[in-house]
Every structure is written in structure tokens, then in C-alpha cells.
Design a protein around this motif. Structure first.
Motif, PDB file in Angstrom:
ATOM      1  N   UNK A  22       8.101  -3.456 -13.456  1.00 53.84           N
ATOM      2  CA  UNK A  22       8.350  -2.065 -13.064  1.00 53.84           C
ATOM      3  C   UNK A  22       9.848  -1.822 -12.851  1.00 53.84           C
ATOM      4  N   UNK A  23      10.528  -2.800 -12.228  1.00 50.84           N
ATOM      5  CA  UNK A  23      11.951  -2.635 -11.950  1.00 50.84           C
ATOM      6  C   UNK A  23      12.785  -2.734 -13.226  1.00 50.84           C
ATOM      7  N   UNK A  65      16.826   1.940 -17.730  1.00 54.86           N
ATOM      8  CA  UNK A  65      17.075   3.375 -17.904  1.00 54.86           C
ATOM      9  C   UNK A  65      18.251   3.865 -17.053  1.00 54.86           C
ATOM     10  N   UNK A  66      18.680   3.065 -16.072  1.00 58.66           N
ATOM     11  CA  UNK A  66      19.716   3.512 -15.132  1.00 58.66           C
ATOM     12  C   UNK A  66      20.508   2.299 -14.620  1.00 58.66           C
ATOM     13  N   UNK A  67      21.613   1.947 -15.310  1.00 56.69           N
ATOM     14  CA  UNK A  67      22.377   0.745 -14.950  1.00 56.69           C
ATOM     15  C   UNK A  67      22.897   0.773 -13.506  1.00 56.69           C
ATOM     16  N   UNK A  68      23.203   1.962 -12.990  1.00 56.27           N
ATOM     17  CA  UNK A  68      23.672   2.072 -11.610  1.00 56.27           C
ATOM     18  C   UNK A  68      22.624   1.564 -10.625  1.00 56.27           C
ATOM     19  N   UNK A  69      21.358   1.777 -10.986  1.00 55.97           N
ATOM     20  CA  UNK A  69      20.261   1.315 -10.129  1.00 55.97           C
ATOM     21  C   UNK A  69      20.336  -0.199  -9.965  1.00 55.97           C
ATOM     22  N   UNK A  70      20.669  -0.909 -11.057  1.00 56.67           N
ATOM     23  CA  UNK A  70      20.780  -2.367 -11.000  1.00 56.67           C
ATOM     24  C   UNK A  70      21.832  -2.817  -9.988  1.00 56.67           C
ATOM     25  N   UNK A  71      22.991  -2.171 -10.003  1.00 55.53           N
ATOM     26  CA  UNK A  71      24.048  -2.540  -9.056  1.00 55.53           C
ATOM     27  C   UNK A  71      23.600  -2.280  -7.621  1.00 55.53           C
ATOM     28  N   UNK A 109       0.845  -1.203   0.000  1.00 53.58           N
ATOM     29  CA  UNK A 109       0.000   0.000   0.000  1.00 53.58           C
ATOM     30  C   UNK A 109       0.875   1.245   0.000  1.00 53.58           C
ATOM     31  N   UNK A 110       1.996   1.178   0.718  1.00 54.37           N
ATOM     32  CA  UNK A 110       2.907   2.329   0.788  1.00 54.37           C
ATOM     33  C   UNK A 110       3.560   2.598  -0.579  1.00 54.37           C
ATOM     34  N   UNK A 111       4.067   1.560  -1.235  1.00 52.99           N
ATOM     35  CA  UNK A 111       4.690   1.816  -2.548  1.00 52.99           C
ATOM     36  C   UNK A 111       3.645   2.218  -3.592  1.00 52.99           C
ATOM     37  N   UNK A 112       2.422   1.715  -3.433  1.00 56.05           N
ATOM     38  CA  UNK A 112       1.354   2.151  -4.353  1.00 56.05           C
ATOM     39  C   UNK A 112       1.068   3.632  -4.125  1.00 56.05           C
ATOM     40  N   UNK A 113       1.004   4.027  -2.862  1.00 59.14           N
ATOM     41  CA  UNK A 113       0.756   5.437  -2.535  1.00 59.14           C
ATOM     42  C   UNK A 113       1.847   6.333  -3.104  1.00 59.14           C
ATOM     43  N   UNK A 153      13.819  -3.234   6.390  1.00 61.83           N
ATOM     44  CA  UNK A 153      13.901  -3.650   4.982  1.00 61.83           C
ATOM     45  C   UNK A 153      13.138  -2.699   4.044  1.00 61.83           C
ATOM     46  N   UNK A 154      12.676  -1.570   4.556  1.00 63.97           N
ATOM     47  CA  UNK A 154      11.888  -0.639   3.744  1.00 63.97           C
ATOM     48  C   UNK A 154      12.706  -0.045   2.601  1.00 63.97           C
ATOM     49  N   UNK A 155      13.988   0.242   2.869  1.00 61.01           N
ATOM     50  CA  UNK A 155      14.837   0.806   1.824  1.00 61.01           C
ATOM     51  C   UNK A 155      14.792   2.321   1.781  1.00 61.01           C
ATOM     52  N   UNK A 156      15.728   2.881   1.041  1.00 61.62           N
ATOM     53  CA  UNK A 156      15.920   4.324   1.037  1.00 61.62           C
ATOM     54  C   UNK A 156      15.153   5.054  -0.044  1.00 61.62           C
ATOM     55  N   UNK A 157      14.662   4.332  -1.039  1.00 67.88           N
ATOM     56  CA  UNK A 157      13.848   4.986  -2.065  1.00 67.88           C
ATOM     57  C   UNK A 157      12.800   4.004  -2.582  1.00 67.88           C
ATOM     58  N   UNK A 158      12.030   4.498  -3.551  1.00 66.43           N
ATOM     59  CA  UNK A 158      10.886   3.719  -4.024  1.00 66.43           C
ATOM     60  C   UNK A 158      11.323   2.391  -4.631  1.00 66.43           C
ATOM     61  N   UNK A 159      12.439   2.382  -5.360  1.00 70.05           N
ATOM     62  CA  UNK A 159      12.878   1.151  -6.023  1.00 70.05           C
ATOM     63  C   UNK A 159      13.409   0.132  -5.021  1.00 70.05           C
TER      64      UNK A 159
END
Lengths: 238, 238
Positions: A169-170, A176-182, A57-61, A115-121
Motif C-alpha cells: 500500500x505504501x 505517486x508522491x516522492x515527497x511522501x517517501x522523504x 482497525x483505525x487505518x482500515x476504517x 506514534x499515530x501520525x498526522x495522516x493515513x500514511x
């Protein structure tokens, strides 16, 4: 247990678990041989689904578009429905399901925050990976419950998660952003330690006699193997 | 229009609306005489339910006890279900429901942030009061839609909200802290202005010809009367 990783993971979280004693032959023990107590099992399984619901629900929001929000919302509905169905099972064996869940809620809530993480991804990949491990674990654990309640619980948990949209989605974002994958690969490895601690705690709290680390370990090896396949599915190096 | 308040409300939000011209005879116009365009109507109604879902999921997540969380979670499920059913209706008249909703999403999201409140009790009372007004409004507006789609939409929106638990949760807290009651009464009055702006905007965006303030006003008077009854139900002075 973390030797199944193909690469050394980030060790920060991992070090909380005792290292495997080398040279010891580990018997292959099915979780069916573990016989969890019914009430704590159902309370934990139900509250984990609530926690998954809250995370989705949080990531949907926070989704960056209505399209992403729409694609995630069914996963929230599924987790909430599973929660209610497991609470209904819990209600058959105790007068006060909420009280049963209250005891384990702070630990699960704390875990969810970690385990929430620092950003949406990171949040999104965390849901896919941690809920995957925990669903697998509670399905395996259900096999040890006498009667048909375990089968029923496993069926509830195994039902369509509607989380298949997350890899899609991921994948778009990673392309679009290879750094995101790492970054997400590191993050995905970090999640395992904390998640297995929750699983181990669930076995302990179920009052199980087979709580010896060596007996739990093969089960965890199986959970990690499945986790690695989910990492692959996200295009991340496990 | 705010003269129906039994006491002068906090005027901060209210002043955004133009004051009623005194001495003008206002004809009693039913909203059925307003004929909203179907696509914007369904997009708005559906996205409002998504917004209600997100708000309820948030207060359930932040609930002070598992018991409170459990009692709130069905309201989240209901709003999400209504959202999906309204999106299904929208999907019958447009190929891309998400695109239809994307246009109005930022305004609704902004509104949701404004009426969120400063603590859990303000958030909780806000859901009860604002979702109440908006449900009433979209049910009234549905009467002007030709064919059976309006009736169907109204039935979806009117279905059990499962929000009846909110007055119970608030009553316990207000009984324990009389200052909370005064604060929530002020808060409840403040919410009306922003909520009616959303409603007015929905009429404008539906491309309606009857957008004259005087024609909308009697409808708003009815919405405010129902709001006052909900305030009473919460034990708050409207």
C-alpha cells in the motif's frame, strides 16, 4: 544506541534516552538472560496486541478505498486473535487479566497516540514499524521465561501478522508522491525512540534485575537493526 | 410505519420517510417473496458487517476501562469474521468483491457516521440497536435468495454476535445516571429512521421488483417490533 543509524535521525524523541557512554565495552547479553516476571510480561504482550488491533482497525476504517480496507482487515483480525490468546495465557496465572492490563494501559495508550501520525500514511507506516519492533522485542523477551509459557507466547506473537500488505500500500503511494517517501523516512526514524522507551519500560516493569542500560543496549541494537531492514522494505532510508 | 412506537418519537429523522397512507389495507408479505439479486445482497450484507466491526472496534478503543474493552473486543472479532465469510461467498459469484462493495460503501459509511452518536454510551447503544435491526433485516432478506446461498448467508449473520455484553455495560451506566437512560431512549428511537432507510435502500439496490412501500412496510413493522424488544432489553422506553 542510536549510532547504528546510517544517517543522523531527527533527535527530538531520541534525546529522552541517555546517551551511550563512549569507551565502555558493552557485553553482548542475550535477552534470554533477562528473566521477566510472567504476569507483567503476559499483560504487556497482550495489551500491545490490543493496541496493534486498535491501530489497524483505525487505518482500515479510514482507508481511502474498500480495496485497501479489505487488504488491511485480516491484520486487525490477527492482532485481536493474538490478544485473546495471550489473555487466555494470562488467565491461567491470574484471576483477573483485565486488572493486570489496566495498570499498563494508560502508558501504552499514550504511546499509541504519540506514534499515530498526522495522516493515513504515517499511521500505516507506524503500525508496520512499531508493531514490528514490539513483536520482535516480546519474542526475544519470551526466551527468558522459564517453562513452556515463554515458547507458547513467542509462537503466538510470531504467527502471521498479515501486515505484509502495508509495504505494498505504501509503495504505491510513495511512487505517486516522492515527497511522501522523504516524510515517511523521517517519521520512521522518529518512531524508534518512543518505541524503545516502551520496550525499556516493559523490562523495568517486569521487575527484572538486569535493568542496567548497558545490558539492555545490545538487545536494542538488534531491534534497531531489524527496524532498519523493515525501513528498507518500505523503500525508506533508515 | 412509525405508529408502532408506543410514544411519539423524535420526528427529525423520521420525516424523511413518507407517511403511511391511512385506510389502505396492507397485505402481510413475507420478505421471502422478495427475491434480492445475489451480488448486491452479499456486497451489502458483507459491508454492513465491516461497518459493525469498525463501530465496535471504535467503542472498544474508546472504552473507559480495560475491562469494558475486553468485554467488547469479541464482538469486533465476530463482526470481522462474518464480514470475511460473507466476502468469501461474494467471491464465489464475482471476481472482484471489493469493487462490488465500493459502490455501496459511501452510503453505508455516511449512515455509520450519522448513527455514531455524541458520546461513548450513544455509540454503544447505537451498535446494539442498529446492528440488531440490520442483522434481522439481512436474515429476513436471505430467505428470498434461491439455492443454498441465502441459507448460508443467514447462518453467518445469525451466528453469535457477542454483543450481549452491551446491555450489561449500559445497565451499569444507566443505574448510576438516570438522565442517561432518558437520553438513550430518545437516541434509540431516532436511530430507527436512518436504519430503515438503509434497509429500504438495500431492497432497491438489489433490483427488486416489489419495492412498493406498502409491500415493504409489514417487514419493517416486524423489524421495529424486534427493535422495541431490544430497547426493552436495554431498559429504555421504545
Amino acid at each position: 544506541m542510536f549510532e547504528v543509524f546510517r544517517r543522523p535521525p531527527v533527535r527530538t524523541e531520541v534525546q529522552r534516552l541517555r546517551p551511550r557512554r563512549s569507551g565502555v565495552t558493552v557485553p553482548r547479553v542475550a535477552l534470554a538472560e533477562l528473566t521477566p516476571e510472567l504476569e507483567p510480561y503476559l499483560a504487556q504482550a497482550a495489551y500491545i496486541q490490543m493496541s496493534i488491533f486498535e491501530s489497524v482497525a483505525r487505518v482500515a476504517t479510514l482507508a481511502p478505498s474498500v480495496r485497501a480496507k479489505e487488504s488491511l482487515s485480516p491484520a486487525a483480525g490477527q492482532a485481536l486473535d493474538k490478544h485473546h490468546r495471550l489473555v487466555a495465557e494470562l488467565g491461567k496465572v491470574t484471576d483477573d487479566p483485565a486488572a493486570q492490563m489496566q495498570g499498563i494501559a494508560p502508558a501504552i495508550d499514550h504511546y499509541a497516540a504519540v506514534v499515530r501520525g498526522g495522516d493515513w500514511y504515517e499511521s500505516l507506516s507506524s503500525i508496520y514499524l512499531t508493531a514490528g519492533i514490539l513483536d520482535d522485542f516480546f519474542v526475544l523477551l519470551a526466551a527468558g521465561i522459564p517453562g513452556d509459557v515463554g515458547t507458547k507466547a513467542a509462537k503466538i506473537i510470531e504467527a502471521d501478522t498479515k501486515r505484509d500488505v502495508i509495504p505494498v500500500l505504501l509503495a504505491d503511494a510513495i511512487a505517486a508522491d516522492p515527497m511522501l517517501g522523504s516524510r515517511l523516512a523521517l517519521w520512521g526514524r522518529r518512531l524508534v525512540g518512543d518505541t524503545l522507551l516502551v520496550a525499556r519500560s516493559a523490562i523495568h516493569q517486569s521487575g527484572n534485575v538486569y535493568t542496567d542500560e548497558q545490558r539492555i543496549e545490545p538487545v536494542f541494537t538488534e531491534l534497531i537493526a531489524k527496524h532498519s531492514r523493515r525501513m528498507d522494505g518500505l523503500g525508506l532510508t533508515a
